[in-house]
Design an enzyme around this catalytic site. Sequence first.
Site, PDB file in Angstrom:
ATOM      1  N   ASP A 193      53.904  17.478 -24.443  1.00 21.56           N
ATOM      2  CA  ASP A 193      53.066  16.625 -23.602  1.00 21.56           C
ATOM      3  C   ASP A 193      51.729  16.394 -24.307  1.00 21.56           C
ATOM      4  O   ASP A 193      51.255  15.267 -24.471  1.00 21.56           O
ATOM      5  CB  ASP A 193      52.858  17.367 -22.259  1.00 21.56           C
ATOM      6  CG  ASP A 193      52.182  16.507 -21.220  1.00 21.56           C
ATOM      7  OD1 ASP A 193      51.903  15.331 -21.504  1.00 21.56           O
ATOM      8  OD2 ASP A 193      51.919  17.028 -20.111  1.00 21.56           O
ATOM      9  N   ASP A 228      48.858  25.644 -32.163  1.00 23.97           N
ATOM     10  CA  ASP A 228      47.430  25.425 -32.400  1.00 23.97           C
ATOM     11  C   ASP A 228      47.207  24.806 -33.779  1.00 23.97           C
ATOM     12  O   ASP A 228      46.398  23.885 -33.948  1.00 23.97           O
ATOM     13  CB  ASP A 228      46.623  26.718 -32.224  1.00 23.97           C
ATOM     14  CG  ASP A 228      47.328  27.935 -32.788  1.00 23.97           C
ATOM     15  OD1 ASP A 228      48.513  27.848 -33.160  1.00 23.97           O
ATOM     16  OD2 ASP A 228      46.679  29.001 -32.877  1.00 23.97           O
ATOM     17  N   ASP A 281      50.576  12.951 -26.904  1.00 23.19           N
ATOM     18  CA  ASP A 281      49.405  12.127 -26.584  1.00 23.19           C
ATOM     19  C   ASP A 281      48.423  12.124 -27.750  1.00 23.19           C
ATOM     20  O   ASP A 281      47.835  11.103 -28.086  1.00 23.19           O
ATOM     21  CB  ASP A 281      48.692  12.654 -25.329  1.00 23.19           C
ATOM     22  CG  ASP A 281      49.204  11.971 -24.071  1.00 23.19           C
ATOM     23  OD1 ASP A 281      50.339  11.466 -24.106  1.00 23.19           O
ATOM     24  OD2 ASP A 281      48.470  11.950 -23.066  1.00 23.19           O
ATOM     25  N   TYR A 336      56.792  23.656 -16.874  1.00 21.90           N
ATOM     26  CA  TYR A 336      56.605  22.626 -15.852  1.00 21.90           C
ATOM     27  C   TYR A 336      57.638  22.746 -14.727  1.00 21.90           C
ATOM     28  O   TYR A 336      57.425  22.249 -13.626  1.00 21.90           O
ATOM     29  CB  TYR A 336      56.693  21.215 -16.454  1.00 21.90           C
ATOM     30  CG  TYR A 336      55.517  20.839 -17.330  1.00 21.90           C
ATOM     31  CD1 TYR A 336      54.459  21.721 -17.551  1.00 21.90           C
ATOM     32  CD2 TYR A 336      55.449  19.603 -17.944  1.00 21.90           C
ATOM     33  CE1 TYR A 336      53.401  21.376 -18.358  1.00 21.90           C
ATOM     34  CE2 TYR A 336      54.379  19.250 -18.757  1.00 21.90           C
ATOM     35  CZ  TYR A 336      53.357  20.149 -18.962  1.00 21.90           C
ATOM     36  OH  TYR A 336      52.307  19.800 -19.761  1.00 21.90           O
ATOM     37  N   LYS A 390      54.915  28.850 -30.246  1.00 21.19           N
ATOM     38  CA  LYS A 390      53.794  29.804 -30.209  1.00 21.19           C
ATOM     39  C   LYS A 390      54.429  31.193 -30.227  1.00 21.19           C
ATOM     40  O   LYS A 390      54.202  32.024 -29.341  1.00 21.19           O
ATOM     41  CB  LYS A 390      52.959  29.541 -28.943  1.00 21.19           C
ATOM     42  CG  LYS A 390      51.672  30.320 -28.846  1.00 21.19           C
ATOM     43  CD  LYS A 390      50.587  29.847 -29.795  1.00 21.19           C
ATOM     44  CE  LYS A 390      49.359  30.745 -29.664  1.00 21.19           C
ATOM     45  NZ  LYS A 390      48.361  30.515 -30.732  1.00 21.19           N
TER      46      LYS A 390
END
Length: 359
Positions: A248, A224, A252, A138, A192
Site C-alpha cells: 500500500d 525500510d 503510492d 488489514y 521485514k
Amino acid sequence: MKILVLPGDGIGPEITAEAVRVLEVLCADGVKMEFEEGLLGGCAVDGTGKPYPEATSRLARDADAILLGAVGGPQWDTLPREQRPERGLLGIRAELGVFANLRPAILYPELANASSLKPEVVSGLDILIVRELTGDIYFGQPRGIEERETQWGRQKVGWNTMIYAEEEIRRIGKVAFEAARKRGKRLCSVDKMNVLECTQLWRDTITAMAPQYPDVELSHMLVDNAAMQLVRAPKQFDVVVTGNMFGDILSDEASMLTGSIGMLPSASLDANNKGLYEPSHGSAPDIAGQGVANPLATILSAAMLLRYSGNNEAAALRVENAVKRVLAQGYRTGDIYEPGTNRVGTREMGDAVIAALKA
Ligand code: NAD
C-alpha cells in the site's frame, strides 16, 4: 472477451469512454471483445439505492475483465457508510477475490520534469509493484480496541494481526515471478523479516519458489530500505512483490515518483487472471464534466487488461506504444502540461491515441 465497463462517477464516464474507443479500434482489427456497461459507486446509489447493485454483481461475475473509471464525490460523503460509493469498490474487489494488485510506475522520458526527483534519477523509470491485496494485517483476526490492564494502568489498547498462510504467499509469488518473466526478469521481494515472523515466512516461501523460475533473478530487501531505495535509485527495480500493508505504502511512493497521477494504471487479478482494471487516481470531482481529464491512465489500464486477462501481449504493446507516440508528439492534458507542448482535452487525447494506433 466479455468486458464489463463501469464508468462510475466524476471524470469516470469521460475517461472510460476514451479507453473503450481505443479497445474498439483493436476490435475492428480482429481482437474479439464484447462490452457491457453497469453502475457502480455514487451513480449506482442514485439509480438503485446501493453502491454495488445485484445487477452489476451479476454482470461482474459473468465478465472476463472489468474496466472501471473511478467512484465517489462530495455529494455522497454524508450518506450512511454502507451507501457510500467506496463501499461499492470494496464490494466488487472482495466478491471477485482479486488478490494481486499490479501497479506499474513508468516515467516516460517526455514527462521527466513532472517528477519531484531529478530527471536523471527517474527518466526511463519502469517499475511494477505487485501488492498482495486481500490478506495481511488489514484483514487478519483477531483485531480490535478494548480496555485492559497495562503497565500504565487500565486503559484502552488497540491491536491487529499480521498473518499470511504459505498458500497465500505462493499465489502472489507466482503472479510476481511470472510478471518478472515477461519483463526485465528481476524480482525483489520486500519484507521485514528481521522483526516480524510473518514476513520471515514470506521470505522463506518466496525463496523456496525461486528454483521454479531459474530465468528470474530473485533478491530480498527490508521494507525500510526499499522505501529509501525507491527515492535514492528507483531504476534499480524491475518487479517488486510485497504484502498488503507494505505494498500500500510503497506503491503510492513509487507512483508519485512519476509525478503525474493521470498517467498511472492498475490491475487487480484473481488466480485465473480475471481482473479489475482501473486508473490509480480518483473521480476528480473538481474537473468532472469539463472534458479536461487525462484519459491515459485508463487507456493504459485497458492495455493491462489486454495483457493479463486477454493474454494478448501484442495488443497491449500496441496501445502502450501509441501512448508513447502521442507524448512524443507533444500532446498533453492539463495535469501534465508544460509550456511548449500542445494542450488538449480528454476527447482530443483519445483521438490522438487512436490516430497513433492506426498509423
Ligand atoms: P483524485 O485522484 O480524484 O484527485 C486528486 C487531484 O488529481 C485532483 O486535483 C484531480 O483533479 C487530479 N486528477 C485526478 N485524476 C486526474 C486525471 N485523470 N486527469 C487530470 N487530473 C486528475 O483524488 P481526491 O480528490 O482525493 O478524491 C476525489 C474523489 O475520488 C473522492 O470521492 C474519493 O473518495 C474518490 N477516490 C476514488 C478512487 C477510486 O475510485 N479508485 C480512488 C481515490 C479517490
